[in-house]
Write an enzyme that holds these catalytic residues in place. Structure first.
Site, mmCIF file in Angstrom:
data_model
loop_
_atom_site.group_PDB
_atom_site.id
_atom_site.type_symbol
_atom_site.label_atom_id
_atom_site.label_comp_id
_atom_site.label_asym_id
_atom_site.label_seq_id
_atom_site.Cartn_x
_atom_site.Cartn_y
_atom_site.Cartn_z
ATOM 1 N N SER A 86 0.832 -1.195 0.000
ATOM 2 C CA SER A 86 0.000 0.000 0.000
ATOM 3 C C SER A 86 0.874 1.256 0.000
ATOM 4 O O SER A 86 1.720 1.437 -0.867
ATOM 5 C CB SER A 86 -0.972 -0.030 1.182
ATOM 6 O OG SER A 86 -1.905 1.016 1.116
ATOM 7 N N HIS A 195 -7.842 0.539 -1.416
ATOM 8 C CA HIS A 195 -7.613 -0.470 -2.451
ATOM 9 C C HIS A 195 -8.883 -1.132 -2.964
ATOM 10 O O HIS A 195 -8.996 -2.352 -3.036
ATOM 11 C CB HIS A 195 -6.600 -1.501 -1.949
ATOM 12 C CG HIS A 195 -5.303 -0.870 -1.590
ATOM 13 N ND1 HIS A 195 -4.437 -0.351 -2.531
ATOM 14 C CD2 HIS A 195 -4.748 -0.589 -0.382
ATOM 15 C CE1 HIS A 195 -3.404 0.198 -1.920
ATOM 16 N NE2 HIS A 195 -3.570 0.075 -0.619
#
Length: 316
Positions: A86, A195
């Protein structure tokens, strides 16, 4: 390639994560640079209140990751590849020499601001342990509606799948997953639905913001956590950094790619621990070390004992 650096993502944070970094000249230099670029006292990223701010957490993780990597490289423990989970992807991009630390700080601050503004509350992530991706996706599809959004967001391991969505959706999937045999469902310390398609507008803004940033070719492979493949061109890394916020993190695939490239020692930058645990569970034959748990000296000794030094010049 035998050593790879891993950079943790949101959820790895804790109060005092910067204050707890080891004493090292490169760590001091990194903290000073971050203070100057951001124009703020870094204690604002490190106290209890900051742990509830997406902006503060993401900046804190970036600073800690880059500081740790610089300290290791100054001791001539250099990676053959880098990967970041991430927001950790920005630390990886700095470590491989593609993105400057100053630009990474500015973009990560914008990223956090956009994410926090889009979802100030009522959303988040939850990790489902004990069910595979196919089973979790089927449960997600049963729950997801326009009023109750829910998506698969991270594939951390074959039986550890993270979902993103509204609080109501996360509560519903926790109940359903438990009924279908999940060992447990853990709500993560992330206050936004990272996400997944809900963050597509944020990704579009980041594409615009990153369009003019000067990038350099990576000094070693950068492993995309969106596509689970090695990227060796600056423009491919630019696209990955800008857009991964709206796409699932395929972290298990990333770790598998590192193993296929020949990584046998994975060093997880502070304050991360999750990837070290995942490697122990899922990648036999690969060793992982958490710098937060074992320290810089231990990591350097492990690298030296296994004859994994590379005396190239450190990436600034």
């Amino acid at each position: 390639m035998t050593v790879a650096f891993l950079f943790p993502g949101q959820g790895a944070q804790s109060e005092g994560l910067l204050d707890q970094l080891p004493q090292h000249a490169e760590i001091t230099r990194t903290l000073t640079e971050a203070t100057e670029v951001l124009g703020l006292d870094l204690s604002a990223l490190d106290d209890a209140q900051s742990q509830h701010s997406t902006v503060a957490v993401q900046l804190g993780l970036l600073v800690a990751g880059v500081a740790t990597a610089r300290a290791l490289m100054a001791e001539h423990v250099l990676p053959g590849a880098v990967a970041g989970m991430s927001v950790g992807a920005f630390g990886a991009a700095v470590a491989c020499g593609t993105l400057s630390f100053a630009d990474a700080l500015r973009i990560v601050r914008l990223r956090g601001e956009l994410m926090q503004a889009a979802f100030p509350g009522g959303y988040g992530l939850a990790a489902i342990v004990g069910l595979d991706e196919v089973r979790v996706e089927s449960l997600v599809e049963r729950i997801r509606t326009a009023q109750c959004p829910l998506y698969v967001s991270n594939i951390n391991a074959p039986l550890q799948i993270v979902v993103a969505g509204s609080d109501a959706a996360l509560s519903a999937v926790a109940t359903l997953a438990t009924q279908h045999g999940a060992h447990r469902v853990d709500r993560l310390a992330v206050g936004v639905p990272s996400h997944c398609p809900l963050l597509q507008p944020v990704g579009e803004r980041l594409v615009q913001a990153m369009a003019g940033l000067p990038l350099k070719p990576p000094a070693m492979p950068y492993i995309s956590n969106r596509g689970g493949r090695a990227l060796r061109e600056a423009e491919a890394i630019r696209e990955d950094l800008a857009t991964n916020v709206a796409h699932p993190v395929r972290w298990y695939d990333t770790l598998e790619v590192l193993r296929e490239l020949g990584a046998t020692l994975l060093l997880e930058m502070a304050p991360g621990r999750v990837s070290t645990q995942l490697v122990a569970q899922s990648l036999p034959g690969v060793r992982a070390v958490s710098i937060a748990d074992r320290g810089l000296r231990y990591a350097a000794v492990v690298a030296a004992r296994e004859n994994r030094f590379d005396f190239r010049s450190p990436v600034p």
